[in-house]
Design an enzyme around this catalytic site. Structure first.
Site, PDB file in Angstrom:
ATOM      1  N   GLU A 131       0.783  -1.245   0.000  1.00 49.63           N
ATOM      2  CA  GLU A 131       0.000   0.000   0.000  1.00 49.63           C
ATOM      3  C   GLU A 131       0.815   1.297   0.000  1.00 49.63           C
ATOM      4  O   GLU A 131       0.619   2.188   0.817  1.00 49.63           O
ATOM      5  CB  GLU A 131      -0.942   0.001   1.235  1.00 49.63           C
ATOM      6  N   GLU A 238      -6.814 -10.489  -0.250  1.00 47.23           N
ATOM      7  CA  GLU A 238      -7.545 -10.149   0.988  1.00 47.23           C
ATOM      8  C   GLU A 238      -9.044 -10.029   0.731  1.00 47.23           C
ATOM      9  O   GLU A 238      -9.729  -9.172   1.249  1.00 47.23           O
ATOM     10  CB  GLU A 238      -7.011  -8.844   1.576  1.00 47.23           C
TER      11      GLU A 238
HETATM   12  O1  G3I Z   1      -2.890  -5.920  19.481  1.00 50.02           O
HETATM   13  C1  G3I Z   1      -3.662  -4.829  19.985  1.00 50.02           C
HETATM   14  C2  G3I Z   1      -4.168  -5.160  21.360  1.00 50.02           C
HETATM   15  O2  G3I Z   1      -3.056  -5.265  22.253  1.00 50.02           O
HETATM   16  C3  G3I Z   1      -5.114  -4.059  21.840  1.00 50.02           C
HETATM   17  O3  G3I Z   1      -5.664  -4.419  23.092  1.00 50.02           O
HETATM   18  C4  G3I Z   1      -6.239  -3.887  20.813  1.00 50.02           C
HETATM   19  C5  G3I Z   1      -7.220  -2.812  21.262  1.00 50.02           C
HETATM   20  O4  G3I Z   1      -7.107  -1.692  20.445  1.00 50.02           O
HETATM   21  O5  G3I Z   1      -5.663  -3.536  19.542  1.00 50.02           O
HETATM   22  C6  G3I Z   1      -4.857  -4.590  19.051  1.00 50.02           C
HETATM   23  O6  G3I Z   1      -4.314  -4.207  17.823  1.00 50.02           O
HETATM   24  C7  G3I Z   1      -5.274  -4.298  16.753  1.00 50.02           C
HETATM   25  C8  G3I Z   1      -4.669  -5.217  15.671  1.00 50.02           C
HETATM   26  O7  G3I Z   1      -5.538  -5.249  14.524  1.00 50.02           O
HETATM   27  C9  G3I Z   1      -4.481  -6.661  16.179  1.00 50.02           C
HETATM   28  O8  G3I Z   1      -5.737  -7.192  16.503  1.00 50.02           O
HETATM   29  C10 G3I Z   1      -5.465  -2.897  16.199  1.00 50.02           C
HETATM   30  O9  G3I Z   1      -6.170  -2.129  17.155  1.00 50.02           O
HETATM   31  C11 G3I Z   1      -6.268  -2.961  14.910  1.00 50.02           C
HETATM   32  O10 G3I Z   1      -6.276  -1.684  14.291  1.00 50.02           O
HETATM   33  C12 G3I Z   1      -5.629  -3.941  13.936  1.00 50.02           C
HETATM   34  O11 G3I Z   1      -6.465  -4.023  12.785  1.00 50.02           O
HETATM   35  C13 G3I Z   1      -5.885  -4.729  11.687  1.00 50.02           C
HETATM   36  C14 G3I Z   1      -5.645  -3.721  10.558  1.00 50.02           C
HETATM   37  O12 G3I Z   1      -5.100  -4.407   9.416  1.00 50.02           O
HETATM   38  C15 G3I Z   1      -4.687  -2.640  11.009  1.00 50.02           C
HETATM   39  O13 G3I Z   1      -4.255  -1.893   9.927  1.00 50.02           O
HETATM   40  C16 G3I Z   1      -6.867  -5.784  11.218  1.00 50.02           C
HETATM   41  O14 G3I Z   1      -6.989  -6.793  12.201  1.00 50.02           O
HETATM   42  C17 G3I Z   1      -6.391  -6.418   9.911  1.00 50.02           C
HETATM   43  O15 G3I Z   1      -7.407  -7.245   9.348  1.00 50.02           O
HETATM   44  C18 G3I Z   1      -6.076  -5.328   8.884  1.00 50.02           C
HETATM   45  O16 G3I Z   1      -5.529  -5.945   7.736  1.00 50.02           O
HETATM   46  C19 G3I Z   1      -5.136  -5.029   6.691  1.00 50.02           C
HETATM   47  C20 G3I Z   1      -4.035  -5.715   5.909  1.00 50.02           C
HETATM   48  O17 G3I Z   1      -2.963  -6.012   6.792  1.00 50.02           O
HETATM   49  C21 G3I Z   1      -3.566  -4.821   4.762  1.00 50.02           C
HETATM   50  N1  G3I Z   1      -4.690  -4.481   3.885  1.00 50.02           N
HETATM   51  C22 G3I Z   1      -5.817  -3.864   4.592  1.00 50.02           C
HETATM   52  C23 G3I Z   1      -6.312  -4.766   5.707  1.00 50.02           C
HETATM   53  C24 G3I Z   1      -7.527  -4.158   6.378  1.00 50.02           C
HETATM   54  O18 G3I Z   1      -7.156  -2.946   7.015  1.00 50.02           O
END
Ligand code: G3I
Length: 327
Positions: A131, A238
């Site tokens: 990205e 994805e």
């Molecule tokens: O690990 C922390 C945890 O310690 C904390 O308690 C919790 C509460 O906020 O957050 C957790 O981190 C989260 C992380 O996922 C792991 O679960 C983040 O908040 C959350 O923002 C993050 O979201 C991920 C996102 O990427 C972040 O950019 C999604 O799960 C994941 O599906 C998404 O995947 C991305 C691909 O990598 C790239 N393409 C887009 C796609 C969707 O955004």
């Protein structure tokens, strides 16, 4: 009896699912039966593997690899260089000032080589860079610390470091909104530059975060044609088909309507017909999850709003979309 999705498709392409430590357990039977490729939803990102300089935390990634080996699944590595989910320490000196170009290149190289050498032979392809293309306007690359500190050649360097770390790995560039005609041309321009400079890149990842209304099948087809013209492999990396379009922020549904499920079935049917038509260049189709009991879309774009984007429902039972895609 329910046929195996990946067995039905194996003459065309891999069928994959993104997994995390929770779904690797809760969706275990579904994953074993229907998918022959796995991607870590978060556990192989920079912040997950090297949260502090020199401190590598591989347990979650190792667990996924062990599961994949036990059940003979392919693994896509996601992702090495991205503006998101990369710890601040990577870009800063102890005093909080930004590091210089050489320091950041060294840190990028250390991360890429440490991670890729560990999983050499276990991970056959990597989303090396994720990205980087700006969504709006004429600017080619989005602003990021990678661009600001190293310059535009950070992309070339990432692929070169990756190829040196594992010469047998297939190296991918991965992006979303990939079927938008304008963004598609910007992605093409950037990748053509890499290819012209002899940078080792082998594939393009089309994230395919689509919905039951957009993008049009015509734009998806045109984008596949454009990316195929690069002479590289294509992966759908994805895929999810949200039942809401971008503008729809309603939060009142506790289940998809019949009309939504009907449209979703038609969309999956036409998309998989297209993938089969281009299966000489599309070698993997991965969903960004296994079934409707878990999707990142439950928090995006509306936090806490349920979505039902996959071929299997919350109880891991096939939806009408599954039967259509199997036909
Ligand atoms: O690990 C922390 C945890 O310690 C904390 O308690 C919790 C509460 O906020 O957050 C957790 O981190 C989260 C992380 O996922 C792991 O679960 C983040 O908040 C959350 O923002 C993050 O979201 C991920 C996102 O990427 C972040 O950019 C999604 O799960 C994941 O599906 C998404 O995947 C991305 C691909 O990598 C790239 N393409 C887009 C796609 C969707 O955004």
């Amino acid at each position: 009896d329910v046929p195996s999705l990946y067995e039905v498709y194996q003459q065309h392409f891999h069928i994959g699912a993104a997994v995390n430590p929770v779904t690797l357990k809760s969706q275990k039977e579904l994953l074993i039966k229907h998918f022959n490729s796995l991607t870590a939803e978060n556990e192989m990102k920079f912040e997950s593997l090297q949260p502090e300089e020199g401190v590598f935390t591989f347990d979650n990634a190792d667990n996924l690899i062990a599961f994949a080996k036990q059940h003979e699944k392919n693994v896509r590595g996601h992702t090495l260089v991205w503006h998101n989910q990369t710890p601040d320490w990577v870009f800063t000196n102890k005093d909080g000032s930004l590091v210089d170009r050489d320091t950041l290149l060294e840190r990028m190289k250390t991360h890429i080589s440490t991670v890729m050498e560990r999983y050499k032979g276990d991970i056959y392809c990597w989303d090396v860079v994720n990205e980087v293309i700006a969504d709006k306007g004429q600017q080619l690359l989005r602003d990021s610390k990678w661009t600001e500190i190293i310059g535009e050649d950070f992309i070339d360097k990432a692929f070169e470091f990756a190829h040196n770390a594992d010469p047998n790995a297939a190296l991918f560039y991965n992006d979303y909104n990939e079927s938008d005609p304008l963004k598609c041309e910007k992605i093409i321009t950037m990748i053509k530059g890499l290819v012209d400079r002899g940078v080792p890149i082998h594939g393009v990842g089309l994230q395919a975060h689509w919905n039951i209304y957009s993008p049009t099948l015509d734009n998806i087809r045109k984008a596949i044609e454009r990316y195929a013209s690069l002479g590289l492999q294509l992966h759908i990396t994805e895929m999810d088909v949200s039942v809401f379009d971008h503008e729809d922020k309603r939060t009142d549904l506790i289940a998809p309507t019949e009309e939504m499920l009907q449209r979703q079935t038609e969309r999956y049917d036409s998309m998989f017909q297209l993938f089969r038509e281009y299966s000489d260049v599309i070698t993997s189709v991965t969903f960004w999850g296994g079934a409707d009991d878990y999707t990142w879309l439950n928090d995006f774009p509306v936090r806490g709003r349920k979505n039902w984007p996959f071929l299997f429902n919350e109880n891991h039972q096939p939806k009408s979309s599954f039967w259509k895609v199997i036909d």
